[in-house]
Motif scaffolding. Structure first.
Motif, mmCIF file in Angstrom:
data_model
loop_
_atom_site.group_PDB
_atom_site.id
_atom_site.type_symbol
_atom_site.label_atom_id
_atom_site.label_comp_id
_atom_site.label_asym_id
_atom_site.label_seq_id
_atom_site.Cartn_x
_atom_site.Cartn_y
_atom_site.Cartn_z
ATOM 1 N N ASN A 1 0.843 -1.189 0.000
ATOM 2 C CA ASN A 1 0.000 0.000 0.000
ATOM 3 C C ASN A 1 0.880 1.241 0.000
ATOM 4 O O ASN A 1 1.895 1.287 0.692
ATOM 5 C CB ASN A 1 -0.906 0.000 1.228
ATOM 6 C CG ASN A 1 -1.837 -1.199 1.249
ATOM 7 O OD1 ASN A 1 -2.410 -1.566 0.215
ATOM 8 N ND2 ASN A 1 -2.011 -1.808 2.413
ATOM 9 N N ILE A 2 0.480 2.242 -0.752
ATOM 10 C CA ILE A 2 1.248 3.486 -0.817
ATOM 11 C C ILE A 2 0.525 4.538 0.023
ATOM 12 O O ILE A 2 -0.552 5.009 -0.341
ATOM 13 C CB ILE A 2 1.437 3.971 -2.264
ATOM 14 C CG1 ILE A 2 2.035 2.841 -3.118
ATOM 15 C CG2 ILE A 2 2.336 5.201 -2.271
ATOM 16 C CD1 ILE A 2 3.364 2.278 -2.611
ATOM 17 N N GLY A 3 1.140 4.848 1.163
ATOM 18 C CA GLY A 3 0.579 5.836 2.069
ATOM 19 C C GLY A 3 1.246 7.175 1.874
ATOM 20 O O GLY A 3 1.484 7.625 0.752
ATOM 21 N N SER A 4 1.584 7.817 2.984
ATOM 22 C CA SER A 4 2.243 9.124 2.949
ATOM 23 C C SER A 4 2.757 9.436 4.335
ATOM 24 O O SER A 4 2.162 9.005 5.333
ATOM 25 C CB SER A 4 1.245 10.205 2.512
ATOM 26 O OG SER A 4 1.774 11.500 2.734
ATOM 27 N N VAL A 5 3.838 10.207 4.403
ATOM 28 C CA VAL A 5 4.274 10.679 5.716
ATOM 29 C C VAL A 5 3.181 11.532 6.352
ATOM 30 O O VAL A 5 3.135 11.700 7.576
ATOM 31 C CB VAL A 5 5.593 11.477 5.630
ATOM 32 C CG1 VAL A 5 6.737 10.580 5.211
ATOM 33 C CG2 VAL A 5 5.456 12.682 4.703
ATOM 34 N N GLY A 6 2.268 12.040 5.521
ATOM 35 C CA GLY A 6 1.142 12.793 6.050
ATOM 36 C C GLY A 6 0.224 11.978 6.925
ATOM 37 O O GLY A 6 -0.524 12.530 7.740
ATOM 38 N N GLY A 7 0.270 10.649 6.781
ATOM 39 C CA GLY A 7 -0.556 9.778 7.602
ATOM 40 C C GLY A 7 -0.190 9.843 9.074
ATOM 41 O O GLY A 7 -0.999 9.464 9.929
ATOM 42 N N ARG A 8 1.018 10.303 9.373
ATOM 43 C CA ARG A 8 1.439 10.472 10.765
ATOM 44 C C ARG A 8 1.778 11.929 11.073
ATOM 45 O O ARG A 8 2.330 12.222 12.123
ATOM 46 C CB ARG A 8 2.653 9.589 11.073
ATOM 47 C CG ARG A 8 2.372 8.108 10.923
ATOM 48 C CD ARG A 8 3.491 7.286 11.540
ATOM 49 N NE ARG A 8 3.290 5.872 11.321
ATOM 50 C CZ ARG A 8 3.997 4.920 11.926
ATOM 51 N NH1 ARG A 8 4.953 5.251 12.787
ATOM 52 N NH2 ARG A 8 3.765 3.644 11.674
ATOM 53 N N GLY A 9 1.460 12.813 10.138
ATOM 54 C CA GLY A 9 1.771 14.222 10.325
ATOM 55 C C GLY A 9 0.500 15.036 10.480
ATOM 56 O O GLY A 9 -0.611 14.527 10.322
ATOM 57 N N GLY A 10 0.673 16.283 10.780
ATOM 58 C CA GLY A 10 -0.450 17.187 10.869
ATOM 59 C C GLY A 10 -0.181 18.413 10.016
ATOM 60 O O GLY A 10 0.601 19.277 10.406
ATOM 61 N N PHE A 11 -0.796 18.466 8.855
ATOM 62 C CA PHE A 11 -0.565 19.562 7.927
ATOM 63 C C PHE A 11 -1.875 20.299 7.679
ATOM 64 O O PHE A 11 -2.907 19.675 7.395
ATOM 65 C CB PHE A 11 0.002 19.046 6.605
ATOM 66 C CG PHE A 11 1.275 18.257 6.764
ATOM 67 C CD1 PHE A 11 2.393 18.839 7.347
ATOM 68 C CD2 PHE A 11 1.351 16.939 6.353
ATOM 69 C CE1 PHE A 11 3.571 18.124 7.497
ATOM 70 C CE2 PHE A 11 2.525 16.214 6.499
ATOM 71 C CZ PHE A 11 3.635 16.804 7.081
ATOM 72 N N LYS A 12 -1.840 21.600 7.776
ATOM 73 C CA LYS A 12 -3.053 22.386 7.619
ATOM 74 C C LYS A 12 -3.666 22.178 6.238
ATOM 75 O O LYS A 12 -2.968 22.032 5.244
ATOM 76 C CB LYS A 12 -2.762 23.864 7.862
ATOM 77 C CG LYS A 12 -1.766 24.474 6.892
ATOM 78 C CD LYS A 12 -1.463 25.924 7.259
ATOM 79 C CE LYS A 12 -0.461 26.543 6.270
ATOM 80 N NZ LYS A 12 -0.147 27.941 6.628
ATOM 81 N N GLN A 13 -4.982 22.159 6.227
ATOM 82 C CA GLN A 13 -5.794 22.040 5.017
ATOM 83 C C GLN A 13 -5.683 20.686 4.324
ATOM 84 O O GLN A 13 -6.105 20.521 3.190
ATOM 85 C CB GLN A 13 -5.477 23.165 4.024
ATOM 86 C CG GLN A 13 -5.706 24.559 4.589
ATOM 87 C CD GLN A 13 -5.562 25.637 3.544
ATOM 88 O OE1 GLN A 13 -6.188 25.579 2.494
ATOM 89 N NE2 GLN A 13 -4.725 26.631 3.839
ATOM 90 N N LEU A 14 -5.110 19.700 4.999
ATOM 91 C CA LEU A 14 -4.966 18.369 4.403
ATOM 92 C C LEU A 14 -5.584 17.280 5.281
ATOM 93 O O LEU A 14 -5.149 16.136 5.260
ATOM 94 C CB LEU A 14 -3.488 18.064 4.150
ATOM 95 C CG LEU A 14 -2.858 18.801 2.963
ATOM 96 C CD1 LEU A 14 -1.338 18.720 3.021
ATOM 97 C CD2 LEU A 14 -3.364 18.226 1.638
#
Length: 258
Positions: free
Chosen positions: A148-161
């Motif tokens: 599966n292709i996830g993202s570092v965003g899956g464990r991050g907190g980025f505004k508007q995402l």
């Protein structure tokens, strides 16, 4: 990056979603270099030419491999069975590798997100991988590889995402559960979480986020390349990764360290 073909996975069959461009195209090409037959899934009619070029390139490898394009809207629940039907019709009853790469992002403040926005992100990023795995499973040949292709965003907190990042967190959570369910059958399930990679998708991410991530990436303070990620995916598809399952691998040059 072009590299010599090393058919270490000769005879294997893979479904790669989102295979018309960027990461997915390079996943398909690297697996084909290693001998894998590729079912390249794409959505847009405008991507047909790109997939045809991919299949032509795979046919010209030394040694050559095979590739078919399958157009499917993975946001529709019925598409998973159709993708598998076409793959089996082309390459036979066995499927060895599933790369759930297709996905989309949405840059929008959470209070402006609509139910339709939620469905658009989650149906493709979360529901489609589950339905594809369900459709593939009767044909999955031991030792199967689900990537599966996830993202570092899956464990991050980025505004508007919030919708995008949370969908990738959901995919990572399902990865662990699927690994627990499929392990007895000899299959492995893992997630690769890329950091920022130079691609069309990155163009939609706010530049201040990208610049911050580059500055915080220990390896050369640069963006990743599609080949950086493709090598990890190909390794997870290989016999050498047989004792790795239920893992989320941060493919980010050290931007995110797990």
């Amino acid at each position: 990056m072009d590299s010599p073909a090393h058919p270490t996975l000769a005879g294997k069959v893979a479904i790669v979603t989102g295979a018309s461009r960027g990461l997915g195209l390079n996943f398909a090409l690297e697996l084909a270099r290693r001998g894998v037959k590729i079912a390249a899934v794409y959505t847009s009619p405008s991507s047909e030419t790109h997939v045809k070029d991919l299949c032509d390139k795979i046919a010209k490898l030394d040694p050559p491999s095979q590739c078919i394009g399958i157009r499917a809207n993975l946001s529709e629940a019925s598409s998973a069975e159709e993708v598998v039907r076409q793959c089996v019709a082309a390459f036979g009853d066995h499927i060895d590798i599933l790369v759930n790469n297709a996905g989309r992002e949405l840059v929008k403040p959470f209070h402006e997100c609509t139910p339709e926005d939620f469905d658009a992100i989650y149906h493709l990023n979360v529901r489609a991988p589950m339905l594809l795995l369900s459709a593939v499973r009767p044909h999955l040949r031991r030792p199967g590889r689900i990537i599966n292709i996830g993202s570092v965003g899956g464990r991050g907190g980025f505004k508007q995402l919030s919708l995008y990042c949370s969908s990738k967190a959901a995919l990572e959570g399902m990865t662990r559960c699927w690994a627990a369910e499929l392990g007895a059958e000899g299959h492995t399930v893992n997630t690769v979480n890329p950091g920022p990679v130079q691609s069309d998708m990155l163009d939609n991410i706010p530049k201040d986020i990208i610049n911050m991530q580059k500055a915080q990436t220990p390896v050369e303070n640069r963006l990743g390349t599609t080949d950086d990620i493709a090598q990890i995916v190909a390794w997870l598809a290989s016999e050498e990764s047989r004792w790795v399952s239920g893992q989320a691998i941060s493919a980010s040059g050290g931007l995110s360290m797990y």
